[in-house]
Design an enzyme around this catalytic site. Structure first.
Site, short mmCIF file in Angstrom:
data_model
loop_
_atom_site.label_atom_id
_atom_site.label_comp_id
_atom_site.label_asym_id
_atom_site.label_seq_id
_atom_site.Cartn_x
_atom_site.Cartn_y
_atom_site.Cartn_z
N LYS A 49 0.65 -1.10 0.18
CA LYS A 49 -0.08 -0.04 -0.02
C LYS A 49 0.84 1.57 -0.03
O LYS A 49 0.48 2.53 -0.43
CB LYS A 49 -0.66 -0.15 1.48
N GLN A 93 -4.65 -2.06 10.02
CA GLN A 93 -4.29 -3.47 8.36
C GLN A 93 -4.42 -4.30 9.87
O GLN A 93 -4.39 -4.55 11.49
CB GLN A 93 -2.81 -3.45 8.86
N ASP A 116 -10.58 2.77 4.16
CA ASP A 116 -11.33 1.29 3.97
C ASP A 116 -13.07 0.97 3.65
O ASP A 116 -13.20 0.49 3.44
CB ASP A 116 -10.43 0.40 5.48
N1 GUN Z 1 -6.73 -7.07 6.56
C1 GUN Z 1 -7.95 -7.80 5.45
N2 GUN Z 1 -7.74 -7.10 3.96
C2 GUN Z 1 -7.94 -5.49 4.57
C3 GUN Z 1 -8.29 -4.49 3.97
O1 GUN Z 1 -8.46 -4.48 3.24
N3 GUN Z 1 -8.36 -3.55 4.62
C4 GUN Z 1 -7.31 -3.40 5.80
N4 GUN Z 1 -6.98 -2.50 6.81
N5 GUN Z 1 -7.21 -4.76 6.77
C5 GUN Z 1 -7.26 -5.70 5.98
#
Ligand code: GUN
Length: 280
Positions: A49, A93, A116
């Site tokens: 990311k 995350q 998100d």
């Molecule tokens: N863990 C697995 N998928 C995601 C996601 O799309 N966002 C976040 N913050 N954590 C994750």
């Protein structure tokens, strides 16, 4: 023979659009990424990311916290990031360690910075069709369908999996786009009877090779969200038996290179959108 839906190529196009738009803002957008602990997969996700941000002209700041961090300390960090005017997007995350309540953490994020789109306010806005930040994987899939000229209008969309991150919001976006939606999950009886009815089949179950050739109707659009990893070869594969399903489908996403890059591109679009609305 199905058309392969090339998420990687489309995501590159979307990212260059984000970069162009980000370059026109008075201030560069900025993401704050919070990572708790040392889970190797989460570390890779967050690093990717950060790389995406770099490519898209977005600043990123990383906040690494020890596995033993308390919930109160994490909530205090989020309060600081909410109050920081130079931060446009906050991403924590997941998963978090067991002693921390994920719900409390998600609910503490300023909904305008919730890139998100996990916060209940953003979920509610999405359900009622008034969202400006959309959940990344479902929105990425909608974008891919648009790109390939596939309209959900009046189609039967069958979704396998009901997670808060993918399955549930996916159904809502499909419903908003006038599809008829069926949700399937681990308690569903006769899964195959339902998947065979799908014009658009979206699989996000995390069950390797769950969907076999006999479970798919000829001419269906098949979207495989899963990223399962073969522990011996290290190769990634989906919830769909690609070799069996591909000859029957009209369109299919590869794993890897299908949904994954679209999820990442949508995150970049959300950070841009959050920054834009905070700068206007
Ligand atoms: N863990 C697995 N998928 C995601 C996601 O799309 N966002 C976040 N913050 N954590 C994750």
């Amino acid at each position: 023979m199905a058309v392969l839906m090339d998420g990687k190529k489309l995501a590159e196009k979307l990212c260059s659009e984000v970069a162009e738009a980000a370059g026109k803002l008075a201030r560069r957008p900025c993401l704050a990424a919070v990572l708790v602990g040392t889970d190797p997969a989460s570390q890779i996700y967050v690093r990717n990311k950060e790389r995406d941000c770099q490519k898209c002209g977005i600043d990123s700041r990383r906040y690494d916290r020890d596995e033993a961090v308390s919930e109160a300390e994490l909530l205090s960090l989020i309060a600081d990031l909410n109050a920081d005017d130079t931060v446009d997007g906050i991403l924590v995350q997941l998963p978090l360690p067991e002693h921390i309540c994920e719900r409390n953490v998600i609910n503490a994020i300023d909904p305008d910075k919730d890139v998100d789109a996990f916060h209940p306010i953003n979920v509610g806005k999405m359900v009622t069709g008034q969202a400006h930040l959309l959940p990344c994987t479902p929105a990425g899939i909608m974008e891919m369908l648009r790109e390939y000229g596939i309209s959900p209008d009046g189609k039967h969309c069958v979704i396998v999996g009901r997670s808060n991150i993918v399955g549930r919001p996916m159904g809502m976006l499909m419903l908003n786009a006038d599809a008829t939606v069926t949700y399937c999950h681990r308690r569903t009886r006769d899964l195959a009877a339902l998947t065979r009815m799908a014009d658009i089949l979206i699989v996000a179950a995390g069950c390797p090779r769950l969907i076999t050739g006999d479970m798919v109707r000829s001419g269906a659009v098949v979207i495989d969200v899963a990223m399962n990893r073969d522990s011996e070869t290290g190769r990634f594969f989906g919830d769909v038996c690609f070799d069996e399903v591909e000859p029957k489908a009209a369109f299919i996403t590869p794993v890897p290179g299908g949904v994954g890059p679209m999820t990442r591109a949508q995150l970049m679009r959300n950070i841009l959108e959050a920054s834009r609305s905070r700068q206007s």
